[in-house]
Design a protein around this motif. Sequence first.
Motif, mmCIF file in Angstrom:
data_model
loop_
_atom_site.group_PDB
_atom_site.id
_atom_site.type_symbol
_atom_site.label_atom_id
_atom_site.label_comp_id
_atom_site.label_asym_id
_atom_site.label_seq_id
_atom_site.Cartn_x
_atom_site.Cartn_y
_atom_site.Cartn_z
ATOM 1 N N ILE A 67 -27.097 -16.588 -26.740
ATOM 2 C CA ILE A 67 -26.933 -15.393 -25.713
ATOM 3 C C ILE A 67 -27.604 -14.376 -26.082
ATOM 4 N N LEU A 68 -27.704 -13.717 -27.299
ATOM 5 C CA LEU A 68 -28.346 -12.827 -27.685
ATOM 6 C C LEU A 68 -29.838 -12.833 -27.424
ATOM 7 N N GLY A 69 -30.281 -14.113 -27.869
ATOM 8 C CA GLY A 69 -31.748 -14.413 -27.448
ATOM 9 C C GLY A 69 -31.958 -14.294 -26.045
ATOM 10 N N ILE A 70 -31.097 -14.785 -25.115
ATOM 11 C CA ILE A 70 -31.321 -14.823 -23.564
ATOM 12 C C ILE A 70 -31.427 -13.134 -23.292
ATOM 13 N N ILE A 71 -30.278 -12.303 -23.849
ATOM 14 C CA ILE A 71 -30.234 -10.996 -23.345
ATOM 15 C C ILE A 71 -31.689 -10.382 -23.905
ATOM 16 N N ALA A 72 -32.007 -10.681 -25.239
ATOM 17 C CA ALA A 72 -33.250 -10.137 -25.582
ATOM 18 C C ALA A 72 -34.554 -10.327 -24.763
ATOM 19 N N LEU A 73 -34.505 -11.601 -24.317
ATOM 20 C CA LEU A 73 -35.931 -12.087 -23.454
ATOM 21 C C LEU A 73 -35.702 -11.379 -22.150
ATOM 22 N N MET A 74 -34.449 -11.215 -21.710
ATOM 23 C CA MET A 74 -34.373 -10.417 -20.218
ATOM 24 C C MET A 74 -34.772 -8.844 -20.680
ATOM 25 N N LEU A 93 -30.763 -0.075 -14.607
ATOM 26 C CA LEU A 93 -29.821 -0.701 -13.863
ATOM 27 C C LEU A 93 -30.057 -2.076 -14.160
ATOM 28 N N VAL A 94 -31.520 -2.344 -14.085
ATOM 29 C CA VAL A 94 -31.704 -3.820 -14.078
ATOM 30 C C VAL A 94 -31.491 -4.413 -15.470
ATOM 31 N N CYS A 95 -31.540 -3.720 -16.514
ATOM 32 C CA CYS A 95 -31.104 -3.967 -17.903
ATOM 33 C C CYS A 95 -29.632 -4.286 -17.830
ATOM 34 N N TYR A 96 -29.064 -3.516 -17.046
ATOM 35 C CA TYR A 96 -27.489 -3.553 -17.124
ATOM 36 C C TYR A 96 -26.748 -4.951 -16.072
ATOM 37 N N PHE A 97 -27.845 -4.952 -14.912
ATOM 38 C CA PHE A 97 -27.173 -5.839 -13.936
ATOM 39 C C PHE A 97 -27.648 -7.467 -14.358
ATOM 40 N N LEU A 98 -28.750 -7.571 -14.942
ATOM 41 C CA LEU A 98 -29.330 -9.178 -14.950
ATOM 42 C C LEU A 98 -28.451 -9.705 -16.072
ATOM 43 N N PRO A 99 -27.608 -9.278 -17.104
ATOM 44 C CA PRO A 99 -26.813 -10.007 -17.870
ATOM 45 C C PRO A 99 -25.379 -10.532 -16.999
ATOM 46 N N GLY A 112 -18.534 -13.887 -20.558
ATOM 47 C CA GLY A 112 -18.751 -12.358 -21.214
ATOM 48 C C GLY A 112 -17.559 -11.738 -22.177
ATOM 49 N N GLU A 113 -16.312 -12.393 -21.717
ATOM 50 C CA GLU A 113 -15.195 -11.726 -22.150
ATOM 51 C C GLU A 113 -15.002 -12.714 -23.513
ATOM 52 N N LYS A 114 -15.405 -13.592 -23.730
ATOM 53 C CA LYS A 114 -15.141 -14.708 -25.031
ATOM 54 C C LYS A 114 -16.152 -14.121 -26.218
ATOM 55 N N SER A 115 -17.424 -13.960 -25.499
ATOM 56 C CA SER A 115 -18.542 -13.535 -26.606
ATOM 57 C C SER A 115 -18.057 -12.200 -27.206
ATOM 58 N N GLY A 136 -23.176 -4.918 -19.599
ATOM 59 C CA GLY A 136 -23.367 -5.763 -18.221
ATOM 60 C C GLY A 136 -22.810 -7.166 -18.404
ATOM 61 N N MET A 137 -23.003 -7.927 -19.546
ATOM 62 C CA MET A 137 -22.640 -9.366 -19.476
ATOM 63 C C MET A 137 -21.173 -9.690 -19.323
#
Length: 418
Positions: free
Chosen positions: A23-30, A56-62, A73-76, A326-327
């Motif tokens: 998940i961290l890798g995906i967020i970093a790519l985003m 806002l995009v960095c906040y919304f995409l996840p 997101g809650e379990k992460s 955001g996630m």
Amino acid sequence: MFATSSTVETIEQTALITNDATILGIIALMLGWVFYSYNSGKPFWTKFYSIVPMVLVCYFLPSLLNTFGVIDGEKSQLYFVASRYLLPACLVLLTLSVDLKAIGRLGSKALILFLTGTVGIVIGGPIALLVVASFAPDLLGVSGPEAVWRGMTTVAGSWIGGSANQVAMKEIYGAGDQIFSAMVTVDIIVANLWMAVLLIMAAKAKAIDERTGADTSAIVELKEKVEQFHAKHGRIATLSDIMIITAVGLGVTGFAHLFADVVTPFFIENYPGLAKFSFHSKFFWMIVSASIVGVFLSFTKARQLEGAGASKIGSAFLYILIATIGMKMDVRMILDAPIYFVIGVIWMLIHASLMLVVAKMIKAPLFYMAVGSQANVGGAASAPIVASAFHPSLAPVGVLLAVLGYTIGTYMAWLCGQ
């Protein structure tokens, strides 16, 4: 009556990715893609980001990953790690170059609007409940633990202070687990939507301030001082610089945790009555100590680390925090408690309207309104984000006001309940 628990269970069972490293890798790519597209210079992206703020995009995409069940997101644990480890380091690195005298010259308007935001939340809750109860009278007249007003006190605690104040209200007013669960949903959704609105407004701050005739001279002066300092001391960072910056950020983070681990039990054992001021919260003491050390270092040679890009590394930590906030958002949760969501929206509109009216009356810049509001509603984790959307040098203002929110949160939420 509520579908919150079942919804969470469904997400846990159907989430496609549960490994936090992935998940961290995906967020970093985003985040990398957002910054790449923002700086690409291509006409489409230039036009897009002139309308939609990059933050806002960095906040919304996840949030899309969470909404559509790709992640839970809650379990992460990523938000916990970012808020406990990266946030203190971020605060220190953004505070290294702070000019306290210049912040002092921002004047009383920032404090006035912060307190206005607090008043808006205190009076907004009862008004919102009365408005919605006019067409849903069943909301009133309930005296048991599942009474709506009891659950609303926990939202007031969260919106003025933070999670510690929220839990304190649950215990003080005896809110039942079912109504508490529903109100946590309202808290998360409405607060996150309002933060998105503030980020959009921040991107248009100059035009708004010109239209309202706000005096922005003190803010401009603070920005210019930071830029002049960077121009004078700026240099290409060496590996040694980067390692020292990292050492300062994470070293102070370690100290902040140690300080919180020692101080919090002391207050719990010796001063039980101070729980209402968040003195029993480790997170509160962690933020306070990290901020104080950061300000102290700004008077030492460590200040020169800003020339090597200390605030840039701090901002990178901040954007990771933005993504982890955001996630946690799932817009489908609105369907679990629509009537309570309506209460939350009306409540937030009262808070926002009061702040906008007072800001116009005292001709305060939009920055004061936005940060004063987020220091109430979002706390130390997100007030610096909104402040940084105006300029990285303004992040400490968000921290200072958020700490004040933690301090008065329980008392003012109690007043709202009364």
